[in-house]
Every structure is written in C-alpha cells, then in structure tokens.
Scaffold this active site. Structure first.
Site, short mmCIF file in Angstrom:
data_model
loop_
_atom_site.label_atom_id
_atom_site.label_comp_id
_atom_site.label_asym_id
_atom_site.label_seq_id
_atom_site.Cartn_x
_atom_site.Cartn_y
_atom_site.Cartn_z
N CYS A 37 0.70 -1.31 -0.11
CA CYS A 37 -0.01 0.12 0.10
C CYS A 37 0.81 1.25 0.31
O CYS A 37 0.60 2.33 -0.85
CB CYS A 37 -1.01 0.09 1.12
SG CYS A 37 -2.21 -1.10 1.20
N SER A 79 13.74 0.05 4.68
CA SER A 79 13.00 -1.22 5.61
C SER A 79 12.53 -1.99 4.34
O SER A 79 12.53 -1.62 3.48
CB SER A 79 12.09 -0.77 6.24
OG SER A 79 10.80 -0.23 5.60
N ASP A 86 20.12 4.32 3.64
CA ASP A 86 19.66 4.26 5.02
C ASP A 86 20.93 4.35 5.68
O ASP A 86 21.92 5.16 5.51
CB ASP A 86 19.37 2.68 5.24
CG ASP A 86 20.24 1.49 5.35
OD1 ASP A 86 21.66 1.86 4.91
OD2 ASP A 86 20.06 0.26 5.65
#
Lengths: 351, 351
Positions: free
Chosen positions: A177, A213, A235
């Site tokens: 999503c 992630s 990251d």
C-alpha cells in the site's frame, strides 16, 4: 509585487489525490454485498489505535464493512501482541472475510515479518506477503490468481508487460500500500510522465528514498527503478543506487535490464539530494530532518514518516511538499481489497 | 587431594555428540546417487567463507556432494550480496539440487528474511522458511509433504503427536538447524529426560535463552517450551517467559496448552539465571558476557555465538560447558537434506 518576494513551494494535501480514487472504488463496490475488512489491533500503541479508527471511518464512508478485532493489550486481556497470530489464523479461515489488516509494529521487525507471512496472500490488503514482494522486486506485474496457492516462487517470470492491461487469465499483482500510494502521488504531481511507455514512466527522474526497510523503503526504491527512475536508496549505513540503466562504461550487454539492479553508490547523501528531482523520507524518528539547504531547487518532497522528516522551511526549496499521504494509502488498501476479492472469485470459478 | 581443590565443570566438545549422528547419516546415504547440496556465498565475510569451507569438508567426509557457488563480492564480481537472489532461484529450478544453504548475514535481518522465503521449502536445509517456523511455533511436528506446496498456512493443525512416529502419509517437519542442534546437545547431556513422554521431555527444566532473533532465539525458546521446559527468552529490551504450563493462579482451563504461550516476565536476568538449569547464549558481540557469579551452581551452559558469551571461569559454576556446537549443527543440516529428499520423492510418487 516586490522582486524580493520569493514565492514558496506548494503545500499539497492528500485529499485531492485520494479523491481521484474514491469514485472508482465506489463504482466497484456497487453490488449486493459490501466487502469485509478485518482490522486486528493487538497493542496499546496510540498511533495504531488512531490509525485503526481512521481506517474504520474511511471504510464506513465508502460502504466497506470494517470489523475491528481487538486482542491482547488492545483488549485489556493480556500483553502486547498476545493473541494476534490466533486472530490472523481465524480471519484466514473465515470465508466471509475479504481482507485482513494488522496494525504494526507489534513485536519488532523480525517477528512482525513472520506474522506478515501468516496472513493468507488472498486476504493480504497491505501487500506484505513475500510473494507480492517477490513479484515487485522482479518486476512481475501480473499473476494468475491460482499461482498464489503455491509456496514456491514462479520458475519462469512471464514476459514483461508493455501495456497497462493484464494478459489473458491474469490479474494485476498486489503492491504494498504505502509504496503504491507514493507512486500515485508521483503520477498526480507529474513526476511520472504519461507520454512515456507504461512501465518506464519515471525515466529521466532521479529520486532519493531515505529508509531501506523491507516494508516501505526497499520495495519503493525497486518499484520506482522498475518504472525507469534512477533511485538512491539511503539508510543509516549505506547508499545504494537502483536502476534499470546501469552506469556508463558498463558492459553494453548489461546496460539495460528488464528490472532494477542495485549497486553500492559512491555518493554522499548531500550529493544524492543535489541530483534528486524527488525526495521521499520515511525515517521513524522525530529528530531526523532532511536539510533544506541540500535539496535541489524545485524538487518534490514527500514525507511518509509519522514524524516530520523535513525542516519547517522545506518549501523554500521544494516546489511541492506532501507532508502526509495516509488518505491515499487507505485508498490503495481498499483497491487491494477489491482486487483480492477478484482473486478469490477467480479461484472459485476455476477450481 | 586437598579439600580445597574445587573440581571444575566438564568442557564438552561437539565431536562426541556429532558422532552419534554420523553413522545414521552414512547409512541413509547408501544408495546409487549422493544428495547434492549447493552452498551460496555472496559476501566477502571471513566467517562466512570459513563456514562454507567447513561445510564442504564435512560433506565430503560423509559422501555428500557439495557445490560452492560464489557470486557478487565472494566471486570478486560485484558488491556484497550481488546476484544472491538469482543464484537461489537457479538452484530452486535445478532438479539435480537437493538442498540449498545460503551464508548469512548478507544485507541485514530484514532483507535476509526476504531471501529466506525465496528458497524453495523443498530445498531449505536450514529450515528458515516461514512454513517450518509456523509448524515449530504451533508445535506441529509432522506434515504431508504436499502441504508445503501451499502458501496458505494449514487451517486445522493435526492432532498433537503422542509418540515419535509420524502418522500415516506424513513425515517430520523440518526444524531450523541451530535450534535443533541445541536440542540434540540437551538430549545428549541428559537435560531432556527419555523417561518422560515424547513431546514433554524437558518438563521440570528451567532454561534461559539469551537472544530472541527469528533465526535462533525465538524458535529455540518455542521448541524447548513445546517440549515442556519453562523458558526465559531474553533480549536487549525485555524478558519473556515461554511455557505450556502457565503461572499458578491462572484460570484452570488455561493451565495447560498444547503448545507454548509467551508472556512478559517480571524477573530480571539475574533472577532468571539463578533459576536456570540451562543457559544458552547467542549474542553476536565479543563484549557481551554472561556473569559467572549469576549462574546457578551445576547448570549447563551452551555458547552458540561465534564470540565467547561466557566468562573464562564459567566452569567454576557450570557442571557442563559447551563452547561451540557447529559440528552438531552441520549434522542436523545433513539430516534435513536427507529428509527433504524424502519430501521430493513423496511428491513425485503421489503426483
């Protein structure tokens, strides 16, 4: 008007973007029985609770049945996360349930990742099952709903799609999503160019994604690179570049790939930002801020974190700033819900 | 002998434990064609490289065909982990390959967890696929090999096993190598009591497991608790208790469970260690040490970490100290390899 009055960039709220999907979803919902979404809340986390209430309100406004199942600490009956796995299994087995949404974080990334695999892929509205990630990473855009039954990854990926139309017997694969919502925002803001061929509409754009992630940052970087963008994935300890068009000087046979490849970047964050047309930040920390002075003038900035990852003066540099996209994310979740109902119907008619 | 000469605990090496499985594996290997294990090395990590060489030596000694596939940084052809996913997919598709072993860590826990799902469960000698973890957490000890084909978790778990014999049409589920090797060490050292019924042989024992990763600590704690032990699962920010027999004072209907339940503990690490018959430590840090003075006199200590997690004087308190169990782990890996060959044969004969 004085010549000194620098115009600020535009603050873009999520509502107009979400609204473009509202009608489509309403039309698809027309039918004898509304789809049923089960939300599973198992912690005492206040943000999770308000996200659950937000989901409920959005569902009710559109005519989707939403059932909030509280277990463990959320029900005042046990510890944080207690009973969540049992609640998932129950919803998997309940044929009246069309979609399952679990409110994370619960136990931490590793154990939460385990739970994400336990949700049946046929009810995974969030698109967190590894089979959907596999398709995303491999730029496999369509699937035969029956193939989801198998635990083994597809042996030979289908031919890459050239148009936005699923080949016979297939439907679109579910996308997670949040990354999908970001793509929709970038379509709305014109970062994706509709004049370019489907599957390559972000070609020519450089995008920095801060966070890698497995739930948001890496799938987003892959998705954007699969759509043609040059992506810096940042990251804490490294910067990678994701691209279908590897660096100059590479072996010509390896100059274009049907899907993104990743390699370590030698650039610093500051150098990446100086090149980036779009900056997406998803760092779960109130103290982390992208420095406005490092941004390329006129870029588009999208904040995905629950915290504000951009400085208050971001619009001094950004032409467009999207402070939150939650309403678009919910629309993508409901679209996934409708698509999953298709999957299950296809399964019933062919078996 | 002076009355002051305190006897030290026994230093127990892995060899005698590993040897108890060597013959069993040799016998199972007798046949026209040795099984083929593919090891995938994709990083420049020295410990991974030596573990790969160790696997190779052990395989060759037993007559298992071992093929080391080097990609990315390990092959001097690209970055850390480059090409690892492609190598996994190739080995999945190669019918001559019976087992796949990937040398972790590669990208970090999240992305590595994704890779662990990409390995076909029919070739997953390490037992890291979520379906095997699901069975372990749910104390489901046997499976129909065909059920592994499905991506959806089983809807109704089979009746719990009362003896160490698979019901008709089923075989034993694969267990992750390292937790299984620890159980075998605890069987060897008599922590598991063979006079107790199968599935409850650690009843009466209290065990502290330090580390709650999804690869070692949590499955180990669950496995031991499913076998009847009272387990303290310790990680950086919390201590949990795993048990089939919840605390006194609980609702009698909830006093015994077919599988472990987890709840937060109010004890400190020092209090857990004071109660523990066994201490297993798996902390990936050279500076972390379990304090000898906190150990219960006569306990069994098992070090799983590549670093030494116990102090040099651990045997002043421990009756048995196992500094490393790698050789037992390899035996479990080879047993899994043989079992997986059974799975694939069962699949071929019934399809």
């Amino acid at each position: 008007m004085s010549i000194d009055a620098t115009p600020k960039g535009v603050l873009l709220k999520a509502d107009p973007i979400a609204n473009t999907f509202r009608d489509e979803i309403r039309v698809s919902l027309a039918g004898p029985k509304p789809p049923k979404l089960v939300g599973i809340l198992s912690t005492s986390s206040a943000p999770s609770k308000s996200y659950a209430e937000f989901t409920q309100k959005q569902c009710e406004a559109l005519g989707v049945e939403f059932v909030l199942r509280k277990v463990g600490a959320a029900a005042g009956d046990g510890g944080e996360g207690e009973g969540v796995e049992e609640a998932i299994i129950e919803a998997n087995e309940d044929d009246s349930v069309d979609g399952i949404m679990v409110y994370y974080p619960i136990f931490g990334v590793q154990q939460d990742h385990y739970l994400q695999q336990i949700v049946s892929p046929y009810k995974d509205v969030e698109g967190l099952h590894f089979k959907f990630h596999y398709n995303l990473y491999h730029n496999i855009r369509y699937l035969d709903p029956k193939s989801l039954l198998s635990s083994v990854p597809p042996t030979a990926p289908p031919a890459p799609a050239v148009e936005d139309q699923p080949p016979e017997g297939t439907v679109k694969s579910i996308l997670p999503c949040t990354p999908l919502a970001i793509v929709k925002c970038l379509e709305y803001t014109g970062v994706y160019n509709k004049l370019l061929p489907y599957g390559d509409r972000a070609y020519g754009k450089t995008i920095t994604v801060i966070n890698r992630s497995e739930v948001v940052g890496r799938p987003l970087a892959a998705l954007l690179a699969n759509d043609g963008a040059r992506v810096f994935s940042v990251d804490i300890d490294s910067i990678q570049e994701y691209t279908k068009r590897p660096r100059e000087g590479a072996d010509p046979a390896r100059r274009y790939h049907p899907r993104h490849v990743a390699h370590a970047s030698v650039l610093t964050l500051q150098e990446c930002l100086a090149l980036s047309d779009v900056v997406v930040s998803a760092v779960p920390s109130a103290s982390y801020k992208v420095k406005t002075e490092w941004l390329k003038d006129g870029c588009v900035c999208v904040n995905i974190s629950a915290d504000k990852n951009f400085e208050a003066d971001v619009r001094e540099k950004a032409s467009l700033y999207l402070p939150t996209i939650g309403k678009v994310t919910i629309m993508m979740l409901l679209r996934n819900l409708l698509r999953l109902r298709q999957y299950r119907e296809a399964l019933k008619t062919t078996s």
